[in-house]
Design an enzyme around this catalytic site. Structure first.
Site, PDB file in Angstrom:
ATOM      1  N   LYS A 101      46.683  15.488  30.631  1.00  0.00           N
ATOM      2  CA  LYS A 101      47.155  16.203  31.822  1.00  0.00           C
ATOM      3  C   LYS A 101      46.744  15.387  33.036  1.00  0.00           C
ATOM      4  O   LYS A 101      45.774  14.629  32.975  1.00  0.00           O
ATOM      5  CB  LYS A 101      46.522  17.600  31.876  1.00  0.00           C
ATOM      6  CG  LYS A 101      47.272  18.590  32.712  1.00  0.00           C
ATOM      7  CD  LYS A 101      48.454  19.213  32.002  1.00  0.00           C
ATOM      8  CE  LYS A 101      49.290  20.044  32.942  1.00  0.00           C
ATOM      9  NZ  LYS A 101      50.331  20.819  32.259  1.00  0.00           N
ATOM     10  N   ASP A 159      54.832  19.734  36.099  1.00  0.00           N
ATOM     11  CA  ASP A 159      54.035  20.971  36.050  1.00  0.00           C
ATOM     12  C   ASP A 159      54.167  21.569  37.447  1.00  0.00           C
ATOM     13  O   ASP A 159      55.129  21.246  38.169  1.00  0.00           O
ATOM     14  CB  ASP A 159      52.561  20.665  35.671  1.00  0.00           C
ATOM     15  CG  ASP A 159      51.752  21.927  35.353  1.00  0.00           C
ATOM     16  OD1 ASP A 159      51.928  22.482  34.271  1.00  0.00           O
ATOM     17  OD2 ASP A 159      50.965  22.370  36.207  1.00  0.00           O
TER      18      ASP A 159
HETATM   19  P1  NDP Z   1      56.522  25.490  39.746  1.00  0.00           P
HETATM   20  O1  NDP Z   1      55.811  24.656  40.741  1.00  0.00           O
HETATM   21  O2  NDP Z   1      57.957  25.255  39.483  1.00  0.00           O
HETATM   22  O3  NDP Z   1      56.356  27.043  40.109  1.00  0.00           O
HETATM   23  C1  NDP Z   1      55.094  27.608  40.241  1.00  0.00           C
HETATM   24  C2  NDP Z   1      55.251  29.029  40.747  1.00  0.00           C
HETATM   25  O4  NDP Z   1      53.987  29.681  40.709  1.00  0.00           O
HETATM   26  C3  NDP Z   1      55.725  29.102  42.177  1.00  0.00           C
HETATM   27  O5  NDP Z   1      56.446  30.284  42.353  1.00  0.00           O
HETATM   28  C4  NDP Z   1      54.397  29.114  42.947  1.00  0.00           C
HETATM   29  O6  NDP Z   1      54.481  29.680  44.246  1.00  0.00           O
HETATM   30  C5  NDP Z   1      53.560  29.992  42.052  1.00  0.00           C
HETATM   31  N1  NDP Z   1      52.144  29.640  42.228  1.00  0.00           N
HETATM   32  C6  NDP Z   1      51.571  28.427  42.022  1.00  0.00           C
HETATM   33  N2  NDP Z   1      50.271  28.456  42.302  1.00  0.00           N
HETATM   34  C7  NDP Z   1      50.023  29.718  42.706  1.00  0.00           C
HETATM   35  C8  NDP Z   1      48.859  30.396  43.107  1.00  0.00           C
HETATM   36  N3  NDP Z   1      47.680  29.767  43.189  1.00  0.00           N
HETATM   37  N4  NDP Z   1      48.978  31.714  43.425  1.00  0.00           N
HETATM   38  C9  NDP Z   1      50.177  32.350  43.346  1.00  0.00           C
HETATM   39  N5  NDP Z   1      51.312  31.763  42.963  1.00  0.00           N
HETATM   40  C10 NDP Z   1      51.230  30.471  42.642  1.00  0.00           C
HETATM   41  O7  NDP Z   1      55.667  25.351  38.400  1.00  0.00           O
HETATM   42  P2  NDP Z   1      56.096  25.668  36.901  1.00  0.00           P
HETATM   43  O8  NDP Z   1      57.038  26.821  36.879  1.00  0.00           O
HETATM   44  O9  NDP Z   1      56.480  24.406  36.262  1.00  0.00           O
HETATM   45  O10 NDP Z   1      54.692  26.083  36.265  1.00  0.00           O
HETATM   46  C11 NDP Z   1      54.224  27.434  36.273  1.00  0.00           C
HETATM   47  C12 NDP Z   1      53.143  27.601  35.217  1.00  0.00           C
HETATM   48  O11 NDP Z   1      53.685  27.267  33.918  1.00  0.00           O
HETATM   49  C13 NDP Z   1      51.901  26.710  35.363  1.00  0.00           C
HETATM   50  O12 NDP Z   1      50.772  27.397  34.882  1.00  0.00           O
HETATM   51  C14 NDP Z   1      52.208  25.553  34.438  1.00  0.00           C
HETATM   52  O13 NDP Z   1      51.028  24.889  34.008  1.00  0.00           O
HETATM   53  C15 NDP Z   1      52.879  26.285  33.295  1.00  0.00           C
HETATM   54  N6  NDP Z   1      53.709  25.464  32.430  1.00  0.00           N
HETATM   55  C16 NDP Z   1      54.758  24.744  32.925  1.00  0.00           C
HETATM   56  C17 NDP Z   1      55.550  23.987  32.082  1.00  0.00           C
HETATM   57  C18 NDP Z   1      56.763  23.272  32.570  1.00  0.00           C
HETATM   58  O14 NDP Z   1      57.507  22.755  31.716  1.00  0.00           O
HETATM   59  N7  NDP Z   1      57.041  23.216  33.844  1.00  0.00           N
HETATM   60  C19 NDP Z   1      55.238  23.883  30.646  1.00  0.00           C
HETATM   61  C20 NDP Z   1      54.178  24.757  30.201  1.00  0.00           C
HETATM   62  C21 NDP Z   1      53.437  25.493  31.079  1.00  0.00           C
HETATM   63  P3  NDP Z   1      54.373  28.707  45.544  1.00  0.00           P
HETATM   64  O15 NDP Z   1      55.688  28.007  45.564  1.00  0.00           O
HETATM   65  O16 NDP Z   1      54.132  29.595  46.686  1.00  0.00           O
HETATM   66  O17 NDP Z   1      53.211  27.777  45.273  1.00  0.00           O
END
Ligand code: NDP
Length: 459
Positions: free
Chosen positions: A132, A172
């Site tokens: 990671k 991510d």
């Molecule tokens: P994105 O950046 O596309 O979206 C993240 C979302 O979560 C946004 O809506 C963001 O809001 C919100 N968010 C992030 N940090 C916070 C926080 N501290 N408090 C509240 N809301 C928050 O990321 P992904 O959708 O790719 O990833 C989301 C989760 O899924 C993570 O945990 C990631 O590790 C996990 N994941 C992702 C994979 C992938 O293929 N993308 C694979 C497996 C797991 P804002 O825009 O306001 O920050």
């Protein structure tokens, strides 16, 4: 002949030593403790894992790279961020795992994510090790040109440590198609070769169809397999979803396709509740808002009168998103976003299943409460593995110079999610944790990696 490699270490010594040798790494400790709880009885039963001190070796990253990233902002002022790559374990394949760009990124968070990734990747049945990386750079509020300059300078250093048979990063939080494009372009220029060194690439330049959708789709396929195992289905189910990024968007898309009704979406500023349901048209609005205009979820409630917006209030000590009545909860935002109070609210609201789209979104107290109250809990390392699995499929296409149809990738994704589901149940049953997906995922992932490490000797 029985090996007598090392003296055995007691269970409590193990966690105490971990905490004292990695002070302040609370997220990492949390992730290790959860796995330890599930695998300790297995290690108890198998002397070879104790003799080879497998758990002590797995928690130590094979390599951590930390580096300075300097870039020039739109005002001509140099900015400095910290970049990382945690190469956690390569016993079953090259390091594989995403890059996160978020101001909260630090070594503890990347070690927890890398640690989870080891077991998740093992569960996919593909030959992928765990890693990671990322940076404390915040893409929010930056211009396209600033994001490009940052990504290029980040890759200038990262390129020295990765390779399509060594370490293959992906996206991510904060790293989507745009960022992968800028980083890939820089890697290609530095190395003068077109290789599959990153996954999540654009379909026109080496990417796989269905990769953007894969984590969210895989999460819902996994949830559907759990429901089927309980003679139930997604049809008619009301779902609370957090986040509005990559994972949340495609989870909602698949829930809608299977006849369910998502009613919430969020970002770090707040959440919307739409009791009428987020349908395909409303989801298109969210995608355009988040992926094109990079706006805030509050705008959803301005656009659709059926919805109400609730700004984030961290002083409440819980997230009211989880207090609405629903059958399913799909946390898809970030770690520790669902605590014990939220879990109680879900139980009170009649939830039957919590399936993690994000990595470690439920606190340990929340997990215990859910399980004690008969709510099925699907841990992220199993339920969100569809993303990395499809990254693995992208690598296979890159190695062989082929390009599969959406139907073909989706077919393979479903097979992989079903096989993860079945491996979790099989491992859980074998070690007397009937239908416990958390124990099953941890044990099945651990056994594959542990056996591979033993076979390869003490390294
Ligand atoms: P994105 O950046 O596309 O979206 C993240 C979302 O979560 C946004 O809506 C963001 O809001 C919100 N968010 C992030 N940090 C916070 C926080 N501290 N408090 C509240 N809301 C928050 O990321 P992904 O959708 O790719 O990833 C989301 C989760 O899924 C993570 O945990 C990631 O590790 C996990 N994941 C992702 C994979 C992938 O293929 N993308 C694979 C497996 C797991 P804002 O825009 O306001 O920050």
């Amino acid at each position: 002949m029985e090996s007598t490699l090392m003296p055995e270490v007691s269970k409590s010594d193990f966690l105490d030593t971990l905490k004292s040798t990695t002070p302040g790494e609370t997220e990492f400790h949390q992730a290790v403790q959860e796995v330890h709880e599930s695998v300790a009885p297995v290690i108890e039963q198998h002397a070879e894992y104790r003799k080879h001190r497998i758990l002590e070796r797995i928690v130590e990253p094979e390599r951590i790279i930390s580096f300075r990233v300097t870039w020039i902002d739109d005002n001509g002022i140099p900015q400095v961020n910290r970049g990382y790559r945690v190469q956690m374990n390569s016993a079953i394949g090259p390091y594989k795992g995403g890059l996160r760009f978020h101001p909260s990124v630090n070594q503890s968070i990347l070690k927890f994510l890398g640690f989870e990734q080891i077991f998740k990747n093992a569960l996919t049945s593909l030959p992928l090790g765990g890693g990671k990386g990322g940076s404390n750079f915040d893409p929010k509020g930056k211009s396209d040109a600033e994001v490009m300059r940052f990504c290029q300078n980040f890759m200038l250093e990262l390129s020295k440590h990765i390779g399509h048979r060594i370490d293959i990063p992906a996206g991510d939080i904060g790293v989507g198609g745009r960022e992968i494009g800028y980083m890939y372009g820089m890697y290609r220029k530095i190395e003068n070769q077109f290789s599959g060194v990153l996954t999540g690439k654009g379909v026109k330049w080496g990417g796989s169809l269905i990769r953007p959708e894969a984590t969210g789709y895989g999460l819902v396929y996994f949830s559907q397999y759990i429901l089927e195992n309980n003679n139930d289905s997604m049809a008619g189910k009301t779902c609370l979803v957090s986040g509005s990024g990559n994972v949340a968007q495609y989870a909602m898309e698949k829930v809608i396709e299977l006849g369910g009704k998502p009613v919430t979406a969020s970002d770090s500023s707040g959440y919307i509740y739409d009791p009428a349901g987020i349908d395909t048209k409303k989801l298109e609005f969210i995608k355009e808002l988040k992926n094109e205009r990079r706006g805030r979820i509050a705008e959803y409630a301005d656009e659709f009168s059926t919805a109400e917006y609730f700004p984030t209030d961290r002083s409440m000590g819980y997230n009211p998103l989880w207090s609405h009545k629903a059958d399913l909860a799909l946390p898809c935002a970030t770690q520790n976003e669902l605590n014990e109070i939220d879990a109680q609210n879900l139980i009170n609201g009649g939830a039957i299943l919590v399936a993690e789209g994000a990595n470690m979104p439920c606190t340990p107290e929340a997990i215990n409460l859910l399980r004690d109250n008969g709510v099925i809990y699907a841990p992220g390392k199993a339920s969100n593995a569809g993303g990395v699995a499809t990254s693995g499929l992208e690598m296979v296409q890159n190695y062989s110079g082929s390009h599969w149809t959406s139907e073909e990738v989706d077919r393979r994704l479903k097979i992989i999610m079903k096989s993860i589901h079945d491996s979790c149940l099989h491992a859980a049953t074998k070690y007397s944790h009937d239908k416990d997906y958390m124990a099953g995922a941890n044990i099945a992932g651990f056994l594959k990696v542990a056996d591979s490490m033993i076979a390869q000797g003490v390294l």
